[in-house]
Write a protein that holds these residues in place. Structure first.
Motif, PDB file in Angstrom:
ATOM      1  N   LEU A   1       5.038  -6.040   1.448  1.00 23.38           N
ATOM      2  CA  LEU A   1       3.930  -5.107   1.253  1.00 23.38           C
ATOM      3  C   LEU A   1       2.865  -5.777   0.385  1.00 23.38           C
ATOM      4  O   LEU A   1       3.177  -6.481  -0.575  1.00 23.38           O
ATOM      5  CB  LEU A   1       4.423  -3.820   0.601  1.00 23.38           C
ATOM      6  CG  LEU A   1       5.270  -2.917   1.504  1.00 23.38           C
ATOM      7  CD1 LEU A   1       5.928  -1.806   0.694  1.00 23.38           C
ATOM      8  CD2 LEU A   1       4.422  -2.322   2.624  1.00 23.38           C
ATOM      9  N   LYS A   2       1.604  -5.547   0.702  1.00 26.49           N
ATOM     10  CA  LYS A   2       0.529  -6.373   0.140  1.00 26.49           C
ATOM     11  C   LYS A   2      -0.044  -5.867  -1.171  1.00 26.49           C
ATOM     12  O   LYS A   2      -0.854  -6.564  -1.791  1.00 26.49           O
ATOM     13  CB  LYS A   2      -0.599  -6.493   1.163  1.00 26.49           C
ATOM     14  CG  LYS A   2      -1.326  -5.179   1.452  1.00 26.49           C
ATOM     15  CD  LYS A   2      -2.387  -5.389   2.530  1.00 26.49           C
ATOM     16  CE  LYS A   2      -3.166  -4.112   2.825  1.00 26.49           C
ATOM     17  NZ  LYS A   2      -4.175  -4.329   3.893  1.00 26.49           N
ATOM     18  N   TRP A   3       0.347  -4.679  -1.631  1.00 27.00           N
ATOM     19  CA  TRP A   3      -0.349  -4.082  -2.769  1.00 27.00           C
ATOM     20  C   TRP A   3       0.266  -4.458  -4.113  1.00 27.00           C
ATOM     21  O   TRP A   3       1.420  -4.880  -4.209  1.00 27.00           O
ATOM     22  CB  TRP A   3      -0.352  -2.567  -2.615  1.00 27.00           C
ATOM     23  CG  TRP A   3      -1.134  -2.149  -1.416  1.00 27.00           C
ATOM     24  CD1 TRP A   3      -2.489  -2.127  -1.263  1.00 27.00           C
ATOM     25  CD2 TRP A   3      -0.582  -1.710  -0.163  1.00 27.00           C
ATOM     26  NE1 TRP A   3      -2.826  -1.695  -0.004  1.00 27.00           N
ATOM     27  CE2 TRP A   3      -1.681  -1.428   0.693  1.00 27.00           C
ATOM     28  CE3 TRP A   3       0.727  -1.514   0.305  1.00 27.00           C
ATOM     29  CZ2 TRP A   3      -1.511  -0.986   1.995  1.00 27.00           C
ATOM     30  CZ3 TRP A   3       0.899  -1.069   1.601  1.00 27.00           C
ATOM     31  CH2 TRP A   3      -0.209  -0.806   2.431  1.00 27.00           C
ATOM     32  N   ALA A   4      -0.538  -4.251  -5.156  1.00 20.69           N
ATOM     33  CA  ALA A   4      -0.173  -4.639  -6.512  1.00 20.69           C
ATOM     34  C   ALA A   4       1.168  -4.065  -6.927  1.00 20.69           C
ATOM     35  O   ALA A   4       1.361  -2.851  -6.930  1.00 20.69           O
ATOM     36  CB  ALA A   4      -1.255  -4.152  -7.484  1.00 20.69           C
ATOM     37  N   GLY A   5       2.093  -4.960  -7.255  1.00 18.22           N
ATOM     38  CA  GLY A   5       3.392  -4.539  -7.755  1.00 18.22           C
ATOM     39  C   GLY A   5       4.345  -4.032  -6.696  1.00 18.22           C
ATOM     40  O   GLY A   5       5.555  -4.187  -6.827  1.00 18.22           O
ATOM     41  N   VAL A   6       3.819  -3.436  -5.643  1.00 25.87           N
ATOM     42  CA  VAL A   6       4.670  -2.809  -4.633  1.00 25.87           C
ATOM     43  C   VAL A   6       5.541  -3.840  -3.929  1.00 25.87           C
ATOM     44  O   VAL A   6       6.701  -3.575  -3.594  1.00 25.87           O
ATOM     45  CB  VAL A   6       3.801  -2.048  -3.605  1.00 25.87           C
ATOM     46  CG1 VAL A   6       4.659  -1.415  -2.519  1.00 25.87           C
ATOM     47  CG2 VAL A   6       2.976  -0.984  -4.302  1.00 25.87           C
ATOM     48  N   GLY A   7       5.004  -5.038  -3.710  1.00 29.84           N
ATOM     49  CA  GLY A   7       5.755  -6.078  -3.022  1.00 29.84           C
ATOM     50  C   GLY A   7       6.655  -6.910  -3.912  1.00 29.84           C
ATOM     51  O   GLY A   7       7.339  -7.815  -3.421  1.00 29.84           O
ATOM     52  N   ASP A   8       6.680  -6.629  -5.206  1.00 26.82           N
ATOM     53  CA  ASP A   8       7.533  -7.389  -6.121  1.00 26.82           C
ATOM     54  C   ASP A   8       8.942  -6.812  -6.145  1.00 26.82           C
ATOM     55  O   ASP A   8       9.461  -6.446  -7.202  1.00 26.82           O
ATOM     56  CB  ASP A   8       6.942  -7.371  -7.536  1.00 26.82           C
ATOM     57  CG  ASP A   8       5.764  -8.328  -7.655  1.00 26.82           C
ATOM     58  OD1 ASP A   8       5.628  -9.212  -6.795  1.00 26.82           O
ATOM     59  OD2 ASP A   8       4.988  -8.181  -8.605  1.00 26.82           O
ATOM     60  N   VAL A   9       9.563  -6.738  -4.989  1.00 28.86           N
ATOM     61  CA  VAL A   9      10.894  -6.144  -4.855  1.00 28.86           C
ATOM     62  C   VAL A   9      11.708  -6.961  -3.850  1.00 28.86           C
ATOM     63  O   VAL A   9      11.165  -7.749  -3.081  1.00 28.86           O
ATOM     64  CB  VAL A   9      10.809  -4.676  -4.378  1.00 28.86           C
ATOM     65  CG1 VAL A   9      10.069  -3.817  -5.393  1.00 28.86           C
ATOM     66  CG2 VAL A   9      10.129  -4.577  -3.010  1.00 28.86           C
TER      67      VAL A   9
END
Length: 300
Positions: free
Chosen positions: A220-228
């Motif tokens: 996922l490209k959005w801030a923080g959302v893809g840091d998983v």
């Protein structure tokens, strides 16, 4: 196919590699068997994506098929070269040979997978936090569709860093070349499965195994959302790092993928190799947060 594809790849292809390794196939003619199994795995990946697609439009090239093929050929050549160099490397770097040579070969491969998973996952996590690493890892996050070859779409320098982190502790412990060969194939199979466009199911195992249902959230490209969901083989480290995320109701499209901060990241292969060395490939610091705005964790 929905319920049998993943077991066929994880147990069938990797099981064939272990069986061939046990039969001494890593000696003599070299790694021809490894290439044959890899080719079979890639063919199975493409077949499954067309017979049971998660998103049919992801099976259509966006002008990226040639680029992804180039990434695959270069990165797999690096992996095979590394495997071939293991006897020489082990002779230099092995500190104390504590490898469990007496274990069954399948148990040795499983131990290597779990150990490599830790090193590669932690480097992956660091690559979202440290600017110089993100420069190279950004190549992988520029994808706009989710299919098997995406997993092998990496800057060769970042691929080398990840594999060094995963394999060096094993070399220090006396990793045998036959186990390394099976591990190399297991990594390739995992990347094909993890980025597959096939709409397969693994049931509750999706909370433990790092396969495509969970890994889509990582892109996922959005801030923080893809840091998983950083794990390569498992999500164990994500549970420990509190970076695990899953929502069964979520559906993904190409509009959800890529990097919000860099929507026009270069698409061609050579341009992607050069981008990390350019000012445009840098991560800039936000005065308000002190965070790097070029990374997925902080990109607006």
């Amino acid at each position: 196919m929905r319920y049998g594809y993943a077991p066929a790849m994880l147990l069938g292809v990797n099981g064939a590699a272990i069986a061939l390794t046990s039969a001494g196939a890593t000696h003599g003619t070299g790694k021809v068997w490894l290439l044959a199994l890899l080719a079979a795995a890639i063919a199975a990946s493409f077949a499954a994506e067309r017979l049971l697609p998660y998103a049919p439009d992801w099976n259509r090239s966006l002008g990226d098929a040639g680029r992804d093929t180039a990434h695959t050929l270069v990165n797999e050549t690096l992996v095979l070269g590394s495997v071939a160099a293991i006897p020489a490397l082990a002779a230099v770097v092995t500190i104390v040979d504590i490898w469990p040579h007496a274990w069954p070969i399948w148990a040795q491969v499983l131990a290597a997978v779990l150990a490599a998973d830790a090193g590669i996952t932690l480097v992956h996590y660091a690559s979202h936090k440290i600017g110089v690493l993100w420069r190279f890892h950004a190549v992988h996050h520029s994808v706009k569709r989710f299919y098997g070859l995406n997993g092998l779409m990496k800057h060769p320098l970042h691929q080398t860093i990840e594999m060094t982190a995963g394999v060096t502790p094993l070399l220090l412990a006396g990793l045998p070349v036959d186990v390394a060969s099976a591990l190399a194939l297991a990594v390739a199979v995992q990347l094909l499965l993890q980025h597959s466009n096939a709409d397969y199911r693994i049931g509750p195992a999706k909370h433990v195994l790092a396969l495509n249902e969970g890994h889509r959230f990582h892109h996922l490209k959005w801030a923080g959302v893809g840091d998983v969901n950083f794990g390569l083989f498992t999500l164990i480290w994500d549970h420990l790092l509190r970076t695990y995320s899953y929502d069964g109701a979520r559906r993904f499209t190409s509009d959800d993928l890529g990097m919000a901060a860099k929507p026009h990241y270069p698409v061609r292969y050579l341009a992607q190799l050069a981008e990390p060395f350019k000012p445009t490939g840098a991560c800039t610091t936000s005065p308000a947060t002190g965070h790097s705005t070029g990374q997925p964790s902080t990109a607006g």
